[in-house]
Design an enzyme around this catalytic site. Structure first.
Site, short mmCIF file in Angstrom:
data_model
loop_
_atom_site.label_atom_id
_atom_site.label_comp_id
_atom_site.label_asym_id
_atom_site.label_seq_id
_atom_site.Cartn_x
_atom_site.Cartn_y
_atom_site.Cartn_z
N SER A 1 0.84 -1.19 0.00
CA SER A 1 0.00 0.00 0.00
C SER A 1 0.88 1.24 0.00
O SER A 1 2.07 1.19 0.28
CB SER A 1 -0.87 0.01 1.25
N LYS A 2 0.23 2.35 -0.27
CA LYS A 2 0.93 3.63 -0.35
C LYS A 2 1.54 4.06 0.96
O LYS A 2 2.36 4.97 1.01
CB LYS A 2 -0.04 4.72 -0.81
N ARG A 3 1.10 3.42 2.03
CA ARG A 3 1.63 3.76 3.34
C ARG A 3 3.15 3.53 3.37
O ARG A 3 3.88 4.20 4.08
CB ARG A 3 0.94 2.86 4.38
#
Ligand code: GLU
Ligand code: ZN
Length: 482
Positions: free
Chosen positions: A252-254
């Site tokens: 994920s972009k996290r």
């Protein structure tokens, strides 16, 4: 070795243009492409845009742009009187319609008249008994359309069987189709859903190997049953592992950028990216890290793809990119940097970029780092005069030290204004016991910053006039120091 009895390999990548081109999708494309190229097979690109609400032309363009950037090409498509296709499901609706009609005709599919509310009530009733949702088959054997009712969807009659297949990566996989209930395969004749359209296309396109992400494994038994009903021949399956964050959650972009083109835009090289993506879930037999496209093609092996999730490692990506940057000569690197210099508001002329690049390239991890570290060549950043003071020197020594250096540098003719002659000239005014006394303020004078390349290299890029101008500015600034 492939025997003569083996069918030629035909693989496909079937992205839905419903979001940015994800690294995982790019990796799926790559694995298919490597496999096709190694086997002298055909790689098909099929845009699965049947979901009209979520599909967007700009995402399709992003897919094409991303594949082009990586150097992944496809071999077939509808004849549009120019370069091939890709195939688009939205342009194949007549075909799906024919096959839907065929299943309805054979009574292997049927119209379901149940409303959303009725289905929801059925689901609640099952849940109350602790059972998972499953359509009970109310409309399965209707002789005629119930009066006053409109068809809601088309369902496929799922037989209550065990479906088993051999996955090239995961081995034997089996599902109990009795748990599915009759699945929806189309909203109506003109609007097929994924599980149906994919089977028709894989069948008609004679796909031999379905290589796709692991999250499609639960669709596979449904597709197998539909395929049998339609009479297409059986492809082999290879479900490749998901890409994971370092904490093993789904990428994920996290943790990192997930869109392929973000990597291009921050200055990762496409070959580094391809190399990196290939290693997300696969490793060559030998202990090799750096493999150019041709090497990847010759080494790739579906059976060596791992089952476990592939953890995304940003450090590895950066390391690989550095390695690929090193392979570019100054000229090619400068070429690659043009858009990055332009975006940074710096001169975008290769002849001006090149000398600066040669001086700072060793520090760069990605292309966008270069204009940042090269900016001082084009514009002297403002600096505090105190920065000119070497840590072991008294402030009052700075101006005289710079003046000595300036005098020596001024004797070097324009034509020799390069490392060798400049080093010799400066060597004459540097006390070997305290080199920093001259070299430190000189470096700051020339670059305006505390860390920079060697002063002689900076001067080689700046040229005589600009170098002397910067030193004069520093002498003036230093005269205020006490
Ligand atoms: N359109 C599907 C996706 O993007 C394709 C899956 C498949 O390869 O069958 O996930
Ligand atoms: Zn029904």
């Amino acid at each position: 070795m492939a025997g003569t009895h083996e069918k030629p390999v035909r693989v496909r990548m079937a992205p839905s243009p419903t979001g940015h081109l994800h690294l995982g999708t790019a990796r799926t494309a790559l694995f298919n492409w490597l496999f096709a190229r190694q086997r002298g097979g055909v790689f098909v690109l099929r845009i699965e845009d049947t979901d009209v609400e979520r599909s967007k032309k700009e995402y399709e363009e992003e897919i094409l742009e991303g594949l082009a950037w990586l150097g992944i090409t496809w071999d077939e498509g509808p004849d549009v009187g120019g370069p091939y296709g890709p195939y688009r499901q939205s342009e194949r609706k007549e075909i799906y319609k024919r096959y839907l009609a065929q299943l309805l005709e054979k009574k292997e599919a049927y119209y379901c008249y149940c409303t959303k509310e009725e289905l929801e009530a059925e689901k609640q009733a099952l849940a109350a008994q602790g059972l998972p949702p499953k359509y009970g088959g109310r409309c399965r054997d209707l002789a005629a359309a119930p009066a006053g009712r409109t068809p809601q969807v088309i369902r496929f009659k799922v037989p209550e069987v065990k479906v088993e297949f051999h996955d090239l990566i995961r081995g034997k996989v089996s599902f109990d189709a009795g748990l599915f209930g009759d699945i929806v395969i189309a909203k109506d004749l003109d609007n097929p859903l994924y599980n149906f359209a994919v089977v028709v296309d894989d069948g008609l396109m004679e796909i031999t190997h379905v290589i796709r992400a692991e999250d499609h494994i639960s669709n596979t038994p449904k597709q197998i049953l539909i395929r049998c009903a339609l009479g297409f021949s059986e492809p082999l399956y290879a479900h490749i592992p998901l890409i994971l964050n370092p904490d093993r959650s789904k990428m994920s972009k996290r943790f990192a950028d997930t869109a392929l083109l973000d990597y291009r835009n921050t200055g990762y090289l496409s070959e580094a990216m391809m190399n990196f993506l290939a290693f997300l879930g696969w490793h060559p037999r030998e202990d090799e890290d750096i493999l150019a496209p041709a090497d990847l093609i010759s080494r790739f092996d579906l059976e060596r793809v791992q089952k476990a999730g592939a953890v995304f490692d940003q450090e590895k990506m950066n390391w690989l990119n550095r390695e690929y940057l090193k392979k570019l000569d100054d000229e090619n690197l400068a070429e690659a940097l043009v858009p990055f210099f332009r975006a940074a508001g710096l001169p975008d002329d290769v002849r001006r970029i090149r000398p600066a690049v040669a001086a700072v390239r060793s520090r760069a991890e990605k292309l966008s780092d270069v204009p940042v570290s090269a900016r001082f060549f084009f514009e002297l950043p403002p600096y505090e005069p105190s920065l000119l003071v070497w840590k072991k020197a008294a402030p009052a020594t700075v101006a005289p030290a710079l003046a000595r250096a300036r005098a020596a540098i001024a004797t070097v003719p324009d034509a020799d204004f390069k490392r060798e002659a400049l080093s010799a000239a400066i060597g004459g005014v540097v006390d070997p016991a305290s080199r920093g006394e001259v070299l430190w303020p000189l470096r700051v004078a020339l670059s305006g910053q505390a860390t920079s390349p060697d002063p002689v290299d900076i001067m080689g890029v700046l040229g005589k006039e600009e170098s002397l101008r910067r030193i004069d500015l520093a002498v003036a600034a230093a005269s205020g120091l006490a």
